[in-house]
Each structure stands twice: as C-alpha cells, then as structure tokens.
Design a protein around this motif. Structure first.
Motif, PDB file in Angstrom:
ATOM      1  N   ARG A  20      38.414  74.951   5.425  1.00 26.16           N
ATOM      2  CA  ARG A  20      39.108  74.073   6.368  1.00 26.16           C
ATOM      3  C   ARG A  20      40.539  73.901   5.886  1.00 26.16           C
ATOM      4  O   ARG A  20      40.787  73.429   4.795  1.00 26.16           O
ATOM      5  N   ASN A  21      41.481  74.334   6.730  1.00 25.76           N
ATOM      6  CA  ASN A  21      42.910  74.256   6.388  1.00 25.76           C
ATOM      7  C   ASN A  21      43.189  74.876   5.022  1.00 25.76           C
ATOM      8  O   ASN A  21      43.767  74.250   4.133  1.00 25.76           O
ATOM      9  N   GLU A  43      34.247  78.158   9.305  1.00 25.24           N
ATOM     10  CA  GLU A  43      35.488  77.414   9.447  1.00 25.24           C
ATOM     11  C   GLU A  43      35.213  76.069  10.115  1.00 25.24           C
ATOM     12  O   GLU A  43      34.476  75.985  11.085  1.00 25.24           O
ATOM     13  N   ASN A  44      35.833  75.015   9.576  1.00 21.93           N
ATOM     14  CA  ASN A  44      35.582  73.652  10.020  1.00 21.93           C
ATOM     15  C   ASN A  44      36.814  73.057  10.695  1.00 21.93           C
ATOM     16  O   ASN A  44      37.542  72.259  10.124  1.00 21.93           O
ATOM     17  N   ASN A  45      37.082  73.498  11.931  1.00 16.75           N
ATOM     18  CA  ASN A  45      38.132  72.901  12.774  1.00 16.75           C
ATOM     19  C   ASN A  45      39.497  72.857  12.094  1.00 16.75           C
ATOM     20  O   ASN A  45      40.190  71.827  12.106  1.00 16.75           O
ATOM     21  N   SER A  46      39.903  73.974  11.520  1.00 17.18           N
ATOM     22  CA  SER A  46      41.205  74.028  10.853  1.00 17.18           C
ATOM     23  C   SER A  46      42.345  73.879  11.855  1.00 17.18           C
ATOM     24  O   SER A  46      42.274  74.369  12.989  1.00 17.18           O
ATOM     25  N   SER A  47      43.414  73.215  11.403  1.00 12.76           N
ATOM     26  CA  SER A  47      44.593  73.035  12.250  1.00 12.76           C
ATOM     27  C   SER A  47      45.759  73.900  11.777  1.00 12.76           C
ATOM     28  O   SER A  47      46.846  73.851  12.351  1.00 12.76           O
ATOM     29  N   THR A  50      44.375  79.242   8.957  1.00 12.62           N
ATOM     30  CA  THR A  50      43.219  79.763   8.232  1.00 12.62           C
ATOM     31  C   THR A  50      42.486  80.839   9.022  1.00 12.62           C
ATOM     32  O   THR A  50      42.193  81.930   8.508  1.00 12.62           O
ATOM     33  N   ASN A  63      33.016  79.070  13.688  1.00 16.09           N
ATOM     34  CA  ASN A  63      33.418  77.675  13.606  1.00 16.09           C
ATOM     35  C   ASN A  63      32.203  76.772  13.701  1.00 16.09           C
ATOM     36  O   ASN A  63      31.340  76.956  14.563  1.00 16.09           O
ATOM     37  N   ASP A  65      31.352  72.381  12.913  1.00 16.94           N
ATOM     38  CA  ASP A  65      31.777  71.082  12.410  1.00 16.94           C
ATOM     39  C   ASP A  65      30.980  70.735  11.156  1.00 16.94           C
ATOM     40  O   ASP A  65      29.748  70.746  11.165  1.00 16.94           O
ATOM     41  N   GLN A  73      26.004  73.090   6.396  1.00 17.52           N
ATOM     42  CA  GLN A  73      27.036  74.103   6.598  1.00 17.52           C
ATOM     43  C   GLN A  73      26.670  75.398   5.867  1.00 17.52           C
ATOM     44  O   GLN A  73      26.787  76.495   6.415  1.00 17.52           O
TER      45      GLN A  73
END
Length: 261
Positions: A20-21, A43-47, A50, A63, A65, A73
C-alpha cells in the motif's frame, strides 16, 4: 533440476508482496524476486504509483481492502497463487542472491518443509543487528496446500510441514523516517490494546504500565545487546519501552473509560 534462465520460463514459484503506497519500494522489491515465475502483488487501495510500477515490472496485481486483517490478506494471496510453492515477501524487503539460490534448491528438492529465513534491518544511518530489531527468523517459503495465516494483528503462518531454516537473509528496510516508525507504534499499540480489550484482559498499573515497559527496555538493550548498535540501539530500545507502555495505557483506558483519558 529446475533453474531460472533468461532464455527459458522462470522458476515455478509464486512470490507474494503485500503493498500500500509503496512506490519507493515496489520496483526494487520485485526486481529482487524476478527469478520467480509469478509475482503477485496484493494491493490495498494505494493512492500513489504502486500499481503502475508493479505492472511495469510485469507483476500480477490484485486489489483487496486490508480492513486491518493481515491474515485474511495473506490467505487471499495464497488462494490466488498459481504455484505449489509460495514465498511471502514484504515491499520493504529484498531477496539476496544467497537466499535466491537457497530458495531454488529448496523448491527443487520439493521436500515437505516450511522454511524460515532471517531478516537484517538496514537504515540510511546504519545496520541494526541487536536489540529489538536484531535479525529475526520468519516462516516465508511454504507449500500452498499446507499453510494458512492466523491473527489479525501480528499474524503468523501455520503450516503442517516441519520447520527448516535457510541461511540466506532478507534485507529489510523497515522505516524511512522517525515519523513512520512513530505512526507504526501508535497503530500497532492501538490494535493490540483493542485485541486485549475484546478478550477481557485486565490491566494492572504497577505490573503492566510501570514494570513491563522497564523490563522491555532492559531485555532488548542489555540482554539482547542493543547497546552494541550505538545510538540507534539505544533509541530503538527506548521506543520499545514506550510501545510497551502505550499498549497497556490504551488497554487501561479502554477498560475504564471507553478509550478516553
């Protein structure tokens, strides 16, 4: 013997990376695992970039959460891995050449083992080899059909295979800044306090808030020789003291006043 080759198909192994990020880490992490046929990034909701960088490196990206449950996970990743052998890797870790060779040998042997590796913690200002951040042994290479994770905070791999240890190490870059480290202390101390609270654990001021943090410092600084790592050794030992105190302070606050001071 199966060997990875630039001209042939890659080695029949799935390397799983939770991220994540992690745009600063993901390329180097994937590169260190490039001998594996499948690199699966959960992947966990990267902004940040990534996902973009992972796809550039030819990784498979899914992806999901996190929802504060690392075991779920990792189990999701295991379910979606295509190979029988899985290596679990974090984005801030790198597989050394020595460890790569040992992974290849272990998978080639196809023996019923769950393999441990040790992690060596590196920072811009030095390497920490003692105290709270001394190299630890973690189960990372395992058979898909015989393994799963349990525990939402400090998740652990459960495998029906006997444990065997590899000599090669992972290089671990755990914290880039003190702010990141402090945020992690705050995050994990809250999760542990909530876990204890949900199980009805009580808190005694003298035992848990006074004595346990002091013992935590003594243990990592003197018994585990954190003093040998100089300034970093003292700082991380002191922060371990505060982490221990903080989780019990939060537990006591949850028990008495629903989390309020």
């Amino acid at each position: 013997m199966l060997q990875p080759s630039m001209n042939d198909s890659k080695f029949p192994l799935t390397v799983v990376i939770l991220a994540r990020n992690e745009e600063e880490n993901i390329k180097a992490c994937i590169e260190s695992a490039s001998f594996a046929d499948e690199i699966l990034v959960i992947e966990n909701n990267s902004s940040d970039r990534t996902v973009e960088f992972a796809l550039e490196m030819k990784a498979k990206v899914l992806n999901r959460d996190l929802n504060n449950d690392y075991s779920a996970q990792r189990n999701f990743a295991i379910e979606n891995s295509k190979h029988d052998w899985i290596f679990m890797l974090d984005a801030d870790e790198r597989i050394t050449q020595e460890l790569q060779k040992e992974i290849i040998t272990a998978v080639n042997s196809n023996e019923d083992f769950c393999y441990q590796v040790s992690r060596e913690n590196h920072f811009v200002s030095g390497v920490v080899l003692h105290g709270d951040l001394r190299p630890d042994h973690v189960e990372r290479l395992f058979l898909k059909a015989k393994s799963h994770y349990e525990g939402n905070v400090h998740e652990r791999l459960h495998s029906s295979s006997p444990i065997k240890r590899l000599n090669g190490r992972l290089i671990h870059f755990p914290y880039k800044t003190w702010e990141i480290h402090m945020n992690k202390i705050n995050y994990y101390s809250s999760l542990v306090a909530e876990k204890y609270h949900s199980k009805g654990k009580r808190c005694n001021f003298a035992r848990d808030i006074v004595i346990k943090p002091l013992w935590a410092f003594i243990k990592v600084y003197f018994i585990h020789r954190g003093f040998l790592d100089g300034k970093l050794g003292f700082i991380f030992s002191a922060l371990h003291y505060f982490y221990t105190m903080e989780k019990y302070l939060k537990l006591d606050s949850l028990n008495r006043n629903s989390g309020k001071i």
